[in-house]
Design a protein around this motif. Structure first.
Motif, PDB file in Angstrom:
ATOM      1  N   ASN A 116      24.181  -4.681  37.661  1.00 36.18           N
ATOM      2  CA  ASN A 116      25.319  -3.763  37.679  1.00 36.18           C
ATOM      3  C   ASN A 116      26.175  -3.889  36.427  1.00 36.18           C
ATOM      4  OD1 ASN A 116      24.527  -2.801  40.128  1.00 36.18           O
ATOM      5  ND2 ASN A 116      25.889  -4.139  41.308  1.00 36.18           N
ATOM      6  N   GLU A 117      26.401  -5.120  35.996  1.00 32.76           N
ATOM      7  CA  GLU A 117      27.208  -5.306  34.787  1.00 32.76           C
ATOM      8  C   GLU A 117      26.494  -4.746  33.563  1.00 32.76           C
ATOM      9  OE1 GLU A 117      28.814  -9.216  34.102  1.00 32.76           O
ATOM     10  OE2 GLU A 117      29.267  -9.415  36.229  1.00 32.76           O
TER      11      GLU A 117
ATOM     12  N   MET B 133      24.359  -2.307  33.513  1.00 30.53           N
ATOM     13  CA  MET B 133      24.444  -0.845  33.598  1.00 30.53           C
ATOM     14  C   MET B 133      25.838  -0.364  33.188  1.00 30.53           C
ATOM     15  SD  MET B 133      21.591   0.381  35.118  1.00 30.53           S
ATOM     16  CE  MET B 133      21.753   1.464  36.501  1.00 30.53           C
ATOM     17  N   ALA B 134      26.873  -1.104  33.601  1.00 29.13           N
ATOM     18  CA  ALA B 134      28.236  -0.680  33.285  1.00 29.13           C
ATOM     19  C   ALA B 134      28.460  -0.723  31.771  1.00 29.13           C
ATOM     20  CB  ALA B 134      29.248  -1.568  34.001  1.00 29.13           C
ATOM     21  N   ILE B 135      27.911  -1.738  31.111  1.00 24.95           N
ATOM     22  CA  ILE B 135      28.081  -1.825  29.655  1.00 24.95           C
ATOM     23  C   ILE B 135      27.325  -0.689  28.972  1.00 24.95           C
ATOM     24  CG2 ILE B 135      27.597  -3.225  27.611  1.00 24.95           C
ATOM     25  CD1 ILE B 135      28.121  -5.704  29.350  1.00 24.95           C
ATOM     26  N   LEU B 136      26.109  -0.431  29.438  1.00 24.88           N
ATOM     27  CA  LEU B 136      25.338   0.675  28.862  1.00 24.88           C
ATOM     28  C   LEU B 136      26.066   2.003  29.066  1.00 24.88           C
ATOM     29  CD1 LEU B 136      21.730  -0.289  30.020  1.00 24.88           C
ATOM     30  CD2 LEU B 136      22.727  -0.584  27.742  1.00 24.88           C
ATOM     31  N   ALA B 137      26.667   2.173  30.255  1.00 26.14           N
ATOM     32  CA  ALA B 137      27.353   3.435  30.549  1.00 26.14           C
ATOM     33  C   ALA B 137      28.595   3.623  29.682  1.00 26.14           C
ATOM     34  CB  ALA B 137      27.737   3.502  32.026  1.00 26.14           C
ATOM     35  N   LEU B 138      29.143   2.522  29.182  1.00 20.24           N
ATOM     36  CA  LEU B 138      30.289   2.623  28.268  1.00 20.24           C
ATOM     37  C   LEU B 138      29.813   2.876  26.834  1.00 20.24           C
ATOM     38  CD1 LEU B 138      32.400  -0.338  29.664  1.00 20.24           C
ATOM     39  CD2 LEU B 138      33.161   2.043  29.578  1.00 20.24           C
ATOM     40  N   GLY B 139      28.514   3.008  26.661  1.00 26.75           N
ATOM     41  CA  GLY B 139      27.977   3.261  25.323  1.00 26.75           C
ATOM     42  C   GLY B 139      27.594   1.984  24.599  1.00 26.75           C
ATOM     43  N   GLY B 140      27.635   0.842  25.313  1.00 24.59           N
ATOM     44  CA  GLY B 140      27.232  -0.416  24.700  1.00 24.59           C
ATOM     45  C   GLY B 140      25.726  -0.431  24.467  1.00 24.59           C
ATOM     46  N   THR B 141      25.288  -1.207  23.482  1.00 25.32           N
ATOM     47  CA  THR B 141      23.862  -1.296  23.188  1.00 25.32           C
ATOM     48  C   THR B 141      23.217  -2.318  24.125  1.00 25.32           C
ATOM     49  OG1 THR B 141      24.292  -3.059  21.624  1.00 25.32           O
ATOM     50  CG2 THR B 141      24.206  -0.832  20.736  1.00 25.32           C
TER      51      THR B 141
ATOM     52  N   GLN C 294      24.413  -5.681  23.195  1.00 25.08           N
ATOM     53  CA  GLN C 294      25.739  -6.028  23.712  1.00 25.08           C
ATOM     54  C   GLN C 294      25.680  -6.343  25.200  1.00 25.08           C
ATOM     55  OE1 GLN C 294      27.754  -2.462  22.266  1.00 25.08           O
ATOM     56  NE2 GLN C 294      29.049  -3.719  20.948  1.00 25.08           N
TER      57      GLN C 294
ATOM     58  N   GLN D 111      18.166   3.598  25.867  1.00 26.03           N
ATOM     59  CA  GLN D 111      19.100   2.530  26.215  1.00 26.03           C
ATOM     60  C   GLN D 111      19.355   2.488  27.716  1.00 26.03           C
ATOM     61  OE1 GLN D 111      22.474   2.223  23.607  1.00 26.03           O
ATOM     62  NE2 GLN D 111      21.261   2.648  21.802  1.00 26.03           N
ATOM     63  N   GLN D 112      18.283   2.578  28.476  1.00 28.44           N
ATOM     64  CA  GLN D 112      18.363   2.392  29.926  1.00 28.44           C
ATOM     65  C   GLN D 112      17.633   1.104  30.261  1.00 28.44           C
ATOM     66  OE1 GLN D 112      16.170   5.848  31.068  1.00 28.44           O
ATOM     67  NE2 GLN D 112      17.825   7.278  30.618  1.00 28.44           N
TER      68      GLN D 112
END
Ligand SMILES: Nc1ncnc2c1ncn2[C@@H]1O[C@H](COP(=O)(O)OP(=O)(O)OP(=O)(O)O)[C@@H](O)[C@H]1O
Ligand SMILES: [Mg+2]
Lengths: 242, 252
Positions: free
Chosen positions: B149-150, B152-160, B163, B244-245
């Motif tokens: 979940n974490e 996914m949350a970083i990816l959803a914020l546009g994180g690589t 990151q 980036q999924q």
């Protein structure tokens, strides 16, 4: 710039041999708020996760602000299309760390945390608390504030007020509606709360069994449902399981 | 030691089997398999090494080291279920470790470039790195499963992916290194390391044996670090796709 914020063209999503969504075509204009309603397991969360490319459509195309999602640089797309998950994610650290997390990822300048907390009806003194210690409803608002801090053009909201009491829910609604009014934000807002859908939406989409069964203004959807599925869904007060 | 005197030690195996039967531990089959495998493997290796040491041909050294690395990578791969291309990534980490450590050992004249030295040190270093690689892979799996979940949350914020994975990758790399660091700390206090023991039994001066042992310990320490870092950084990108999924078809 395109006046279409989002355009779904015959979109389908398959995983593990199962089609979770099929044949979804619809569009959202810039500045519009769409409420997405439907039974649990209908595919609402799946649908919005395609729009910021957290999932890739198996068939069809999704155009966001004039470009197909797969043509966007992913980092940029996800900054412009903010998403708030159904179950809030909290990172280790303070509330402040959490709220500024996204900005930090992109080395963007920090924003006023008190102001962001106020937008989601949280007191400013919470900023230095450990985020892990907050209540469920407070956590979901911290997660929302984190996404709002990014100033996205489009917001994908998944049950963001489900864990909130009436007062906090109204505050969050009014914040989001103000963002829409003043800054022209576009919103796709998944909700189980039919009264909320009535209050906030310009248009309502009814999703069931992986299909966009009906769409229309709140008046059309709630007063003149055309399909049997929607009629029974409304008759049960939105609590039917698929 | 003659084969006759060695055969007396088979009594220990018999004792283990008897205990297993008596206490119904249910491991007697495994004990037989383990004992037979150890005997066959070591005796075969003994004769192969004898041949290789006698021939002084570079190609044999390279072949032996390649074989050691291949077996080690195959072994560690078992801990990396669901991680695509794990064998080649582990092998790559082991090769880098092997080249680095041997370059220092041979390059600085710590050991002569002879099969007797290169193959034995390689075996010890690669063997330990194999354990580190297995631990790293295991931890990486768990980090991703528990932190889905974490991430996914970083990816959803546009994180690589980098990151999203960095803090977890660090934990996995640490997990690969810590047992080596810990055992290095207590070495000589709890047990005498195998190589040193062997040298002392074979009649070497203990102080001389200690020097060799220290050299190996330092190589093993560096090896576990290099292996963990190389494999960690080679592996985490395979968990993501080009959009980036977090891939759903891995780690399940
Ligand atoms: N990775 C997956 N693999 C297989 N099935 C999945 C996967 N993710 C979701 N599903 C299934 O897809 C369907 C739609 O899920 P989704 O989360 O989109 O529903 P939803 O409309 O958001 O429901 P809710 O109102 O309960 O949140 C569900 O039946 C779910 O079990
Ligand atoms: Mg959902």
């Amino acid at each position: 710039m395109a006046s279409r914020a989002v355009e779904l063209k015959n979109v389908g999503f398959e995983t593990g041999g199962l089609w979770l969504l099929r044949g979804v075509s619809a569009e959202v204009d810039v500045g519009q708020t769409v409420a997405i309603i439907g039974p649990s397991g209908a595919g609402k969360s799946t649908l919005i996760s395609l729009i910021n490319l957290m999932r890739t459509p198996t068939e069809g195309e999704i155009w966001v602000l004039g470009q197909e999602v797969r043509a966007w640089p992913v980092r940029e797309l996800r900054q412009r299309v903010g998403m708030v998950f159904q179950s809030p994610v909290i990172f280790p650290g303070s509330v402040r760390d959490n709220v500024l997390f996204g900005l930090e990822l992109h080395r963007r300048p920090p924003r006023d945390v008190a102001e962001l907390l106020q937008m989601v009806d949280l007191p400013a003194h919470l900023a230095d608390h450990a985020a892990e210690d907050l209540s469920g409803g407070q956590k979901s608002r911290v997660a929302l504030a984190r996404t709002l801090a990014m100033e996205p053009d489009i917001l994908l909201l998944d049950e963001v007020t489900a864990a909130l009491d009436v007062h906090a829910k109204r505050e969050v609604e009014s914040t989001l509606l103000r963002l829409k009014r003043e800054l022209g934000k576009t919103m796709l807002w998944v909700t189980h709360d039919l009264d909320q859908a009535r209050r906030v939406a310009d248009e309502v989409w009814f999703v069931a069994g992986g299909r966009l069964v009906e769409r229309g203004t709140p008046a059309e959807i709630f007063n003149e449902p055309r399909s049997e599925a929607l009629r029974s869904f409304l008759a049960e007060g939105g609590e039917v399981r698929s | 030691m003659s084969y006759v005197s060695l055969s007396f030690t088979v009594l220990f195996v018999a004792l283990s089997i008897a205990l297993s039967l008596w206490l119904r531990l249910g491991v007697e089959r495994d004990i037989v398999v383990a004992a037979v495998r150890a005997a066959v493997q070591l005796i075969v290796i003994g004769y192969i090494l004898k041949l290789v040491f006698a021939s002084h041909r570079l190609v044999f050294i390279v072949l032996m080291v390649a074989l050691i690395i291949a077996v080690a990578a195959w072994n560690a791969r078992g801990r990396a279920k669901g991680i695509p291309g794990a064998f080649w990534r582990i092998a790559c980490g082991l090769v880098v470790t092997e080249i680095l450590t041997q370059a220092v050992l041979v390059g600085f004249g710590v050991i002569p470039f002879q099969a007797r030295y290169v193959i034995t040190t390689s075996g010890m270093i690669v063997g330990n790195s194999m354990v580190a690689a297995g631990l790293l892979m295991n931890r990486l799996r768990r980090e991703v499963e528990n932190g889905r979940n974490e991430i996914m949350a970083i990816l959803a914020l546009g994180g690589t992916p980098r990151q999203a994975m960095y803090p977890r990758l660090v934990q996995a790399i640490r997990a690969g290194m810590i047992p080596t660091i810990d055992s290095t700390k207590t070495t000589g206090l709890v047990q005498l390391p195998g190589m040193m023991t062997g040298q002392i039994i074979a009649g070497q001066d203990p102080v001389q044996a200690v020097r060799y042992q220290l050299m190996i310990l330092f190589c093993i320490l560096a090896g576990s670090a290099v292996t963990s870092i190389v494999i960690g950084f080679l592996t985490y990108p395979t968990l993501f796709n080009r959009y980036q999924q977090l891939r759903e078809d891995v780690l399940t």
